[in-house]
Design an enzyme around this catalytic site. Structure first.
Site, mmCIF file in Angstrom:
data_model
loop_
_atom_site.group_PDB
_atom_site.id
_atom_site.type_symbol
_atom_site.label_atom_id
_atom_site.label_comp_id
_atom_site.label_asym_id
_atom_site.label_seq_id
_atom_site.Cartn_x
_atom_site.Cartn_y
_atom_site.Cartn_z
ATOM 1 N N LYS A 83 0.862 -1.175 0.000
ATOM 2 C CA LYS A 83 0.000 0.000 0.000
ATOM 3 C C LYS A 83 0.903 1.232 0.000
ATOM 4 O O LYS A 83 1.426 1.644 1.020
ATOM 5 C CB LYS A 83 -0.903 0.008 1.251
ATOM 6 N N GLY A 141 1.827 4.390 13.377
ATOM 7 C CA GLY A 141 2.468 3.153 13.781
ATOM 8 C C GLY A 141 1.793 2.525 14.985
ATOM 9 O O GLY A 141 1.617 1.296 15.058
ATOM 10 N N GLU A 159 8.596 1.319 11.662
ATOM 11 C CA GLU A 159 9.718 2.252 11.603
ATOM 12 C C GLU A 159 9.095 3.623 11.499
ATOM 13 O O GLU A 159 8.485 3.964 10.482
ATOM 14 C CB GLU A 159 10.621 1.940 10.409
ATOM 15 N N CYS A 194 13.062 10.497 7.948
ATOM 16 C CA CYS A 194 12.774 10.104 9.331
ATOM 17 C C CYS A 194 13.987 10.259 10.225
ATOM 18 O O CYS A 194 13.845 10.516 11.431
ATOM 19 C CB CYS A 194 12.244 8.673 9.381
ATOM 20 N N GLU A 294 8.858 16.252 15.644
ATOM 21 C CA GLU A 294 9.341 16.009 14.286
ATOM 22 C C GLU A 294 8.663 16.968 13.310
ATOM 23 O O GLU A 294 7.452 16.949 13.143
ATOM 24 C CB GLU A 294 9.073 14.562 13.874
#
Length: 392
Positions: A83, A141, A159, A194, A294
């Site tokens: 996906k 996640g 991750e 990331c 982030e």
């Protein structure tokens, strides 16, 4: 997704090809085990594929991230459902087309397009999917793990996000090189990485000198431009929404008292795109949101420290733990930092180096998944014990 074509040709495509080559070579290296037993018994352990592996990948490296998930799953004998992110669907379709042209069996590699909250959620909840390999935000996640519990207790590897510290000590072997790596570490791929080195921790005694070198190299190395121009070093962000998010963090940093030392706005003449100029804040402390959350854009922060223990404490004062770097000429300092920093990857006197033997994955809320390395095969296989009584 706005990536400069030079970066796509030099990173994404070679990285994807290398991944398939590496895991193709592991197929005949997947071994079982025979254990020592009594003479009347024979025991062996098989390592077998899980079945159907669902791979949900992000938009920042859409081809390479897909390869990191797909290649080991196929090598271990699984079928795969990929996906792609809705912002970058085309490379996934092309990859499946190439798989079929190369002789891949029909139905083994499948592509499902759609929104994450719809197609991704459905894949994670599906009772016939045996494992989800996810790369993306920490928030999503966590949802993957919830969906696994709500369905068939499928395996999940994640991750997720990061807030990577780059520690520069006063005895860094080459301050110019450290500054260039720091610049590359936060502005490469528009900062949409990331493990972007967004927290640059610099010894107070060399702080001003390092800032001057950083600014000089940033201005010389990165300037936004047309992503289809081979000379472009920084393209636009992926969407207007992402641009708005990054500019919002810049405003927050200003309000919290951080000093804007570079960029901080949309480049002149590029208002129609999703551009944000390379940005740097100094005068930052570890309590500011710009140093803790982030941003996923070209926004770096420089934070001073006085002692190594303080730098390590600052580096670890985060919910994330994907990667880190340390610049030092002292091998004892390097080993201490590598041991004590809470991150899955630590670079010494470099940043973002590695090959297919090095693991990719983090600690804490950066997730528990491992990509690239041989260890990845254990996440897409399962062990079976076979015990035979042979008499005597």
């Amino acid at each position: 997704m706005g990536k400069p074509i030079s970066e796509m040709l030099n990173i994404d495509i070679p990285g994807a090809a290398m991944t398939f080559q590496y895991f193709g070579e592991t197929i005949d290296k997947i071994e079982g085990t025979v254990t020592s037993t009594a003479p009347t018994e024979f025991h062996y352990i098989l390592r077998q594929p899980l079945g159907v592996v669902g791979c949900i990948v992000p938009w920042n490296y859409p081809l390479m991230m897909a390869s990191w998930k797909i290649a080991p799953a196929l090598a271990a004998g699984n079928s795969v459902i990929l996906k792609p992110a809705e912002q970058s669907p085309l490379s996934g379709n092309l990859l499946a087309k190439l798989f079929m042209e190369a002789g891949g069996p029909a139905g083994v590699l499948n592509i499902v397009q759609g929104l994450g909250e719809e197609a991704g959620k459905a894949l994670a909840l599906h009772m016939d999917v045996d494992k989800i390999g996810f790369t993306g935000s920490t928030e999503v996640g966590k949802l993957m793990m919830i969906y696994a519990g709500q369905s068939n207790m499928k395996r999940v590897t994640t991750e997720c996000g990061g807030k990577t510290p780059q520690i520069v000590t006063r005895d860094a072997p080459d301050l110019d090189m450290a500054a260039q790596y720091a610049v590359n570490g936060i502005y490469g791929n528009q900062g949409e990485v990331c493990n972007a080195g967004s927290r640059i921790l610099v010894d107070a005694k060399i702080h001003d000198e390092f800032v001057a070198k950083f600014l000089e190299k940033a201005k010389a190395s990165f300037s936004p431009g047309d992503p289809l121009d081979p000379a472009t070093t920084m393209g636009p962000l992926v969407t207007k929404e992402q641009q708005k998010r990054v500019l919002g963090y810049i405003d927050i940093a200003k309000k919290e008292g951080a000093k804007l030392s570079l960029g901080g706005a949309v480049p002149k003449g590029m208002e129609k795109g999703c551009y944000v100029a390379p940005t740097l804040f100094t005068g930052v402390n570890n309590k500011m949101r710009i140093a803790r959350e982030e941003v996923f854009g070209p926004v770096g922060t420089i934070l001073p420290f006085k002692k190594l223990d303080q730098a390590i404490e600052m580096a670890n004062d985060s919910i994330y733990g994907l990667a880190a770097s340390i610049w030092t000429s002292d091998v004892s300092v390097a080993h201490k930092a590598a041991r004590d920093i809470e991150a899955g990857i630590v670079w010494v006197n470099c940043f973002d180096h590695g090959d297919m033997t090095s693991i990719w994955g983090g600690f804490k809320q950066s997730g528990m998944g491992r990509d690239k390395c041989l260890e990845t095969l254990t996440t897409v296989t399962q062990t079976k014990s076979v015990w035979m009584h042979i008499g005597g």
